[in-house]
Design an enzyme around this catalytic site. Sequence first.
Site, PDB file in Angstrom:
ATOM      1  N   SER A 146       0.864  -1.178   0.000  1.00 14.88           N
ATOM      2  CA  SER A 146       0.000   0.000   0.000  1.00 14.88           C
ATOM      3  C   SER A 146       0.897   1.224   0.000  1.00 14.88           C
ATOM      4  O   SER A 146       2.082   1.135   0.366  1.00 14.88           O
ATOM      5  CB  SER A 146      -0.844  -0.003   1.291  1.00 14.88           C
ATOM      6  OG  SER A 146      -1.498   1.237   1.470  1.00 14.88           O
ATOM      7  N   TYR A 159      -2.235  -1.259  10.372  1.00 17.83           N
ATOM      8  CA  TYR A 159      -2.177  -1.370   8.908  1.00 17.83           C
ATOM      9  C   TYR A 159      -0.851  -0.824   8.389  1.00 17.83           C
ATOM     10  O   TYR A 159      -0.176  -1.451   7.565  1.00 17.83           O
ATOM     11  CB  TYR A 159      -3.365  -0.603   8.308  1.00 17.83           C
ATOM     12  CG  TYR A 159      -3.573  -0.795   6.828  1.00 17.83           C
ATOM     13  CD1 TYR A 159      -4.306  -1.880   6.346  1.00 17.83           C
ATOM     14  CD2 TYR A 159      -3.064   0.114   5.905  1.00 17.83           C
ATOM     15  CE1 TYR A 159      -4.515  -2.046   4.975  1.00 17.83           C
ATOM     16  CE2 TYR A 159      -3.265  -0.042   4.546  1.00 17.83           C
ATOM     17  CZ  TYR A 159      -3.997  -1.122   4.084  1.00 17.83           C
ATOM     18  OH  TYR A 159      -4.202  -1.281   2.734  1.00 17.83           O
TER      19      TYR A 159
HETATM   20  P1  NAD Z   1     -11.377  -6.405  -0.167  1.00 21.93           P
HETATM   21  O1  NAD Z   1     -11.966  -6.255   1.188  1.00 21.93           O
HETATM   22  O2  NAD Z   1     -12.221  -6.151  -1.372  1.00 21.93           O
HETATM   23  O3  NAD Z   1     -10.720  -7.840  -0.336  1.00 21.93           O
HETATM   24  C1  NAD Z   1      -9.998  -8.448   0.694  1.00 21.93           C
HETATM   25  C2  NAD Z   1      -9.884  -9.920   0.407  1.00 21.93           C
HETATM   26  O4  NAD Z   1      -9.173 -10.543   1.500  1.00 21.93           O
HETATM   27  C3  NAD Z   1     -11.242 -10.634   0.332  1.00 21.93           C
HETATM   28  O5  NAD Z   1     -11.188 -11.646  -0.641  1.00 21.93           O
HETATM   29  C4  NAD Z   1     -11.376 -11.250   1.730  1.00 21.93           C
HETATM   30  O6  NAD Z   1     -12.235 -12.378   1.763  1.00 21.93           O
HETATM   31  C5  NAD Z   1      -9.935 -11.646   1.985  1.00 21.93           C
HETATM   32  N1  NAD Z   1      -9.644 -11.887   3.392  1.00 21.93           N
HETATM   33  C6  NAD Z   1      -9.904 -11.084   4.447  1.00 21.93           C
HETATM   34  N2  NAD Z   1      -9.536 -11.703   5.593  1.00 21.93           N
HETATM   35  C7  NAD Z   1      -9.026 -12.914   5.242  1.00 21.93           C
HETATM   36  C8  NAD Z   1      -8.499 -14.012   5.971  1.00 21.93           C
HETATM   37  N3  NAD Z   1      -8.410 -13.997   7.299  1.00 21.93           N
HETATM   38  N4  NAD Z   1      -8.093 -15.097   5.287  1.00 21.93           N
HETATM   39  C9  NAD Z   1      -8.189 -15.141   3.926  1.00 21.93           C
HETATM   40  N5  NAD Z   1      -8.683 -14.129   3.189  1.00 21.93           N
HETATM   41  C10 NAD Z   1      -9.106 -13.030   3.847  1.00 21.93           C
HETATM   42  O7  NAD Z   1     -10.102  -5.423  -0.141  1.00 21.93           O
HETATM   43  P2  NAD Z   1      -9.188  -4.794  -1.292  1.00 21.93           P
HETATM   44  O8  NAD Z   1      -9.351  -3.332  -1.219  1.00 21.93           O
HETATM   45  O9  NAD Z   1      -9.361  -5.501  -2.585  1.00 21.93           O
HETATM   46  O10 NAD Z   1      -7.744  -5.102  -0.674  1.00 21.93           O
HETATM   47  C11 NAD Z   1      -6.888  -6.085  -1.173  1.00 21.93           C
HETATM   48  C12 NAD Z   1      -5.475  -5.742  -0.733  1.00 21.93           C
HETATM   49  O11 NAD Z   1      -5.084  -4.483  -1.289  1.00 21.93           O
HETATM   50  C13 NAD Z   1      -5.322  -5.610   0.786  1.00 21.93           C
HETATM   51  O12 NAD Z   1      -4.097  -6.166   1.204  1.00 21.93           O
HETATM   52  C14 NAD Z   1      -5.312  -4.112   0.981  1.00 21.93           C
HETATM   53  O13 NAD Z   1      -4.615  -3.737   2.141  1.00 21.93           O
HETATM   54  C15 NAD Z   1      -4.584  -3.667  -0.271  1.00 21.93           C
HETATM   55  N6  NAD Z   1      -4.812  -2.279  -0.616  1.00 21.93           N
HETATM   56  C16 NAD Z   1      -6.060  -1.815  -0.851  1.00 21.93           C
HETATM   57  C17 NAD Z   1      -6.239  -0.482  -1.165  1.00 21.93           C
HETATM   58  C18 NAD Z   1      -7.581   0.107  -1.434  1.00 21.93           C
HETATM   59  O14 NAD Z   1      -7.678   1.337  -1.499  1.00 21.93           O
HETATM   60  N7  NAD Z   1      -8.627  -0.686  -1.615  1.00 21.93           N
HETATM   61  C19 NAD Z   1      -5.123   0.384  -1.217  1.00 21.93           C
HETATM   62  C20 NAD Z   1      -3.870  -0.137  -0.976  1.00 21.93           C
HETATM   63  C21 NAD Z   1      -3.716  -1.455  -0.677  1.00 21.93           C
END
Ligand code: NAD
Length: 264
Positions: A146, A159
């Site tokens: 991130s 985080y």
């Molecule tokens: P999301 O909530 O849409 O997806 C998260 C995924 O992780 C889902 O499939 C969920 O089921 C899974 N998950 C959660 N807990 C779990 C567990 N204990 N075991 C197995 N799977 C689990 O979120 P997203 O925004 O797509 O985020 C995905 C990644 O990208 C994350 O690591 C997040 O930190 C990172 N990220 C997101 C953003 C953003 O703005 N959305 C920005 C930077 C980084």
Amino acid sequence: MNNLDLEGRGAVVTGSTSGIGLDIARALAAAGANVMLNGFGDRDDIEAIRRALADENGITVGYSGADLSDGDAATGLIAEAEAAIGTVDILVNNAGIQHVAPVDEFAAAKWEAIIAINLSSAFYTTAAALPGMKAREFGRVVNIASAHGLVASPFKSAYVAAKHGLVGLTKTVALEVAQTPITCNAICPGFVQTPLVDGQIDDQAKAHGLSRDDVIRDIILESQPSKRFVESAHISDLALFLCGPAGGSITGAALSIDGGWTAR
Ligand code: NAD
């Protein structure tokens, strides 16, 4: 960017039932890789995604509900994937959760869960996948960190700590395998509109008595100079590039894709 031929490769994408992970899984599948899905959600919805990915791309797609807050389950996911799709040549550590609170009010259980899911799971899956990658002389590890892996924001202690840790793990693994055909990189996105961020928008709107549009403009995108969300498809294209032949010399990098956030 579907001119990459990943046919015959096996890819595990953690947290791929939603958001960024699902888009990366779709991109890898479209490039011909067999894919192991992981994450939570409605079983029928997940099965529909699994079947559609397999049918549309003529590949093998497996699913594991492994809870990555548990180290043994994270290790076991790699063995499950090898049984379901053959090999793990590509590992995308993407699963993540968020919790926002001042550090002196941060629930210990939330801290532990975020460190376990966002950081430690990547250690367990990487440690389990590397021996096979070394034996087959090919490997790509892509860690979805991130902008918070590079800079901090208040109220996101766990985080930010986990994502900084994930960038550190990325660099260390990259150095350890630098003389092999295995690469390890981190992608550092800014804000992407996914269920994870939608939850934050709702929480902030409630806390400050604002509309969702006000929260997006004045709070969420405040630190993102582009004033636009990062597109999830741009992240999956970058992940795909790293997995292809042209990604072979990029290793140990923390690649920003954040609308200028960390240029400040
Ligand atoms: P999301 O909530 O849409 O997806 C998260 C995924 O992780 C889902 O499939 C969920 O089921 C899974 N998950 C959660 N807990 C779990 C567990 N204990 N075991 C197995 N799977 C689990 O979120 P997203 O925004 O797509 O985020 C995905 C990644 O990208 C994350 O690591 C997040 O930190 C990172 N990220 C997101 C953003 C953003 O703005 N959305 C920005 C930077 C980084």
